[in-house]
Write a protein that holds these residues in place. Sequence first.
Motif, PDB file in Angstrom:
ATOM      1  N   UNK A 104       5.310  -8.887   6.465  1.00  0.00           N
ATOM      2  CA  UNK A 104       4.062  -9.613   6.711  1.00  0.00           C
ATOM      3  C   UNK A 104       2.925  -9.211   5.782  1.00  0.00           C
ATOM      4  N   UNK A 105       3.038  -8.026   5.138  1.00  0.00           N
ATOM      5  CA  UNK A 105       1.910  -7.563   4.322  1.00  0.00           C
ATOM      6  C   UNK A 105       2.385  -6.617   3.226  1.00  0.00           C
ATOM      7  N   UNK A 106       1.584  -6.557   2.149  1.00  0.00           N
ATOM      8  CA  UNK A 106       1.774  -5.557   1.101  1.00  0.00           C
ATOM      9  C   UNK A 106       0.698  -4.473   1.165  1.00  0.00           C
ATOM     10  N   UNK A 107      -0.131  -4.538   2.187  1.00  0.00           N
ATOM     11  CA  UNK A 107      -1.219  -3.587   2.346  1.00  0.00           C
ATOM     12  C   UNK A 107      -0.631  -2.219   2.722  1.00  0.00           C
ATOM     13  N   UNK A 108      -0.748  -1.254   1.795  1.00  0.00           N
ATOM     14  CA  UNK A 108      -0.121   0.054   2.013  1.00  0.00           C
ATOM     15  C   UNK A 108      -0.711   0.780   3.219  1.00  0.00           C
ATOM     16  N   UNK A 109      -1.984   0.569   3.513  1.00  0.00           N
ATOM     17  CA  UNK A 109      -2.604   1.260   4.644  1.00  0.00           C
ATOM     18  C   UNK A 109      -2.017   0.778   5.964  1.00  0.00           C
ATOM     19  N   UNK A 110      -1.722  -0.514   6.057  1.00  0.00           N
ATOM     20  CA  UNK A 110      -1.118  -1.052   7.280  1.00  0.00           C
ATOM     21  C   UNK A 110       0.319  -0.564   7.423  1.00  0.00           C
ATOM     22  N   UNK A 111       1.042  -0.557   6.313  1.00  0.00           N
ATOM     23  CA  UNK A 111       2.429  -0.074   6.328  1.00  0.00           C
ATOM     24  C   UNK A 111       2.462   1.407   6.721  1.00  0.00           C
ATOM     25  N   UNK A 112       1.539   2.190   6.153  1.00  0.00           N
ATOM     26  CA  UNK A 112       1.489   3.615   6.454  1.00  0.00           C
ATOM     27  C   UNK A 112       1.119   3.850   7.914  1.00  0.00           C
ATOM     28  N   UNK A 113       0.234   3.069   8.452  1.00  0.00           N
ATOM     29  CA  UNK A 113      -0.150   3.221   9.860  1.00  0.00           C
ATOM     30  C   UNK A 113       1.064   3.038  10.772  1.00  0.00           C
ATOM     31  N   UNK A 114       1.866   2.015  10.502  1.00  0.00           N
ATOM     32  CA  UNK A 114       3.075   1.789  11.304  1.00  0.00           C
ATOM     33  C   UNK A 114       4.080   2.922  11.087  1.00  0.00           C
ATOM     34  N   UNK A 115       4.235   3.359   9.834  1.00  0.00           N
ATOM     35  CA  UNK A 115       5.165   4.454   9.543  1.00  0.00           C
ATOM     36  C   UNK A 115       4.778   5.715  10.310  1.00  0.00           C
ATOM     37  N   UNK A 116       3.501   6.042  10.328  1.00  0.00           N
ATOM     38  CA  UNK A 116       3.048   7.240  11.024  1.00  0.00           C
ATOM     39  C   UNK A 116       3.246   7.136  12.525  1.00  0.00           C
ATOM     40  N   UNK A 117       3.079   5.941  13.054  1.00  0.00           N
ATOM     41  CA  UNK A 117       3.335   5.727  14.479  1.00  0.00           C
ATOM     42  C   UNK A 117       4.799   6.049  14.819  1.00  0.00           C
ATOM     43  N   UNK A 118       5.701   5.586  13.970  1.00  0.00           N
ATOM     44  CA  UNK A 118       7.127   5.849  14.192  1.00  0.00           C
ATOM     45  C   UNK A 118       7.431   7.333  13.986  1.00  0.00           C
ATOM     46  N   UNK A 119       6.854   7.922  12.959  1.00  0.00           N
ATOM     47  CA  UNK A 119       7.116   9.336  12.660  1.00  0.00           C
ATOM     48  C   UNK A 119       6.759  10.243  13.818  1.00  0.00           C
TER      49      UNK A 119
END
Length: 462
Positions: A104-119
């Motif tokens: 849905x996005x190429x925005x790295x900050x949004x991708x990182x936010x989801x990654x950190x939630x999973x981590x």
Amino acid sequence: MTPVLPFIKKQIISEQFDDTPEHFQVYTERQLDKIEALAQLSEEQLLEMKVVANVLPFRVNKYVIDNLINWRDIPDDPIFQLVFPQKGMLSHDDFEQMEAVMRSTNDRSIILEKANEIRRRLNPHPAEQQSLNVPYLEDVPIEGLQHKYRETVLFFPSQGQVCHSFCSFCFRWAQFIGDKDLRFSNREAQKLHTYLKQHKNISDLLITGGDPMVMKTDHLVAYLEPILRPEFAHIQTIRIGTKSLSFWPQRYVNDEDAAQLLLLLEKMVKAGKHIAIMAHFNHWREMVTPLVREAIQRLRAAGVVIRTQSPLLNHINNDPEVWAYMWREQVHQGLVPYYMFVERDTGARRYFEVPLARAWEVYREALQRVSGLGRTARGPSMSTGPGKVEIQGITQISNEKVFVLRFLQARNPDWVQRPFFAQFDPEATWLDQLKPAFGEAKFFFQDEYDAMLNKQISPRAY
């Protein structure tokens, strides 16, 4: 034993090797598309790898790609599984959420936010590493040190907090994702040396990471050479935990400061220190290239002892014959099999974990296939919060099938070697899934360990 200095000066180098330093080329998540060998994968497979690599750290170098992976056998090849992301390393829900965000996005900050939630759901620091293992100087915690067991201190040099390639199962994956709150590291040699000087019951220093062997030798000199002074006579053994023999054996053969490194290690040995390379070999395939054999020979010529260890891993070495062959090869090359670990309860554990009953079966059958010199490997061992718990066997006592367990190391040294028993559970993969046998309400150590967790008593028995 051939001393290192004449060995280097005479340039006794096998015909397979060029003395010229080799260029180190590494690929991370953002360079996956540049790895030519992956062209045989479908777009869907590549996307799956990128999804996982945005959550769990990914890093691989050209030596591993060119020399260790059988590209005709991917994705089943064990070394491919060892270094490249696989869809099953995340739960179905976590994978779906991460994939949806990336589509849905190429925005790295949004991708990182989801990654950190999973981590945060992946138990990034197992076994109370951040709460119970941190030592103190004058009541101030020392960053980059861990002191879990009385005789042994772990040191995380800041210059060694990366690896030549990342293992996909790594229990220290949180060191590599850019979150400073999750990282252990220290660049102050003085604090390390002050702490060691003040604690005469410490006999072993384990330098770990990341991988200390990514450091330039000059950094190792600053950490190690002061330990040759008389006030550090109690430090008898220096262990270096490393995957470099597998992932970058050039470190000991033709890196620019390879000769300097070997001379440093030889100097430490000649001064009376026991230098142990704690080599991580997960499959025998990592041990058979000419370059790794040369590296092993050079380390042994320096007087270094190489001890080997690995977790038992589904998709990589869940086979007694793989372990037996690996242990035989290690003994043949003069290495000492040391540990078979149980995959830790962190990161991609759901993909790699093996039931404890299966772990005991693999260990027992592998041990039966090697000579006495290969039976030095201890295990299967769980590195849990209370300590290293070894599965000694499965047996029947008073009509109850049980696991026979003991501590190889423990937060309280009095627990070490004390046998205890758990109800047999064919699906259990970790200590916290086991229940005490014979109707006991809790394991013998539980009350004292709970008191440590609740800060009612100090976990520091030193």
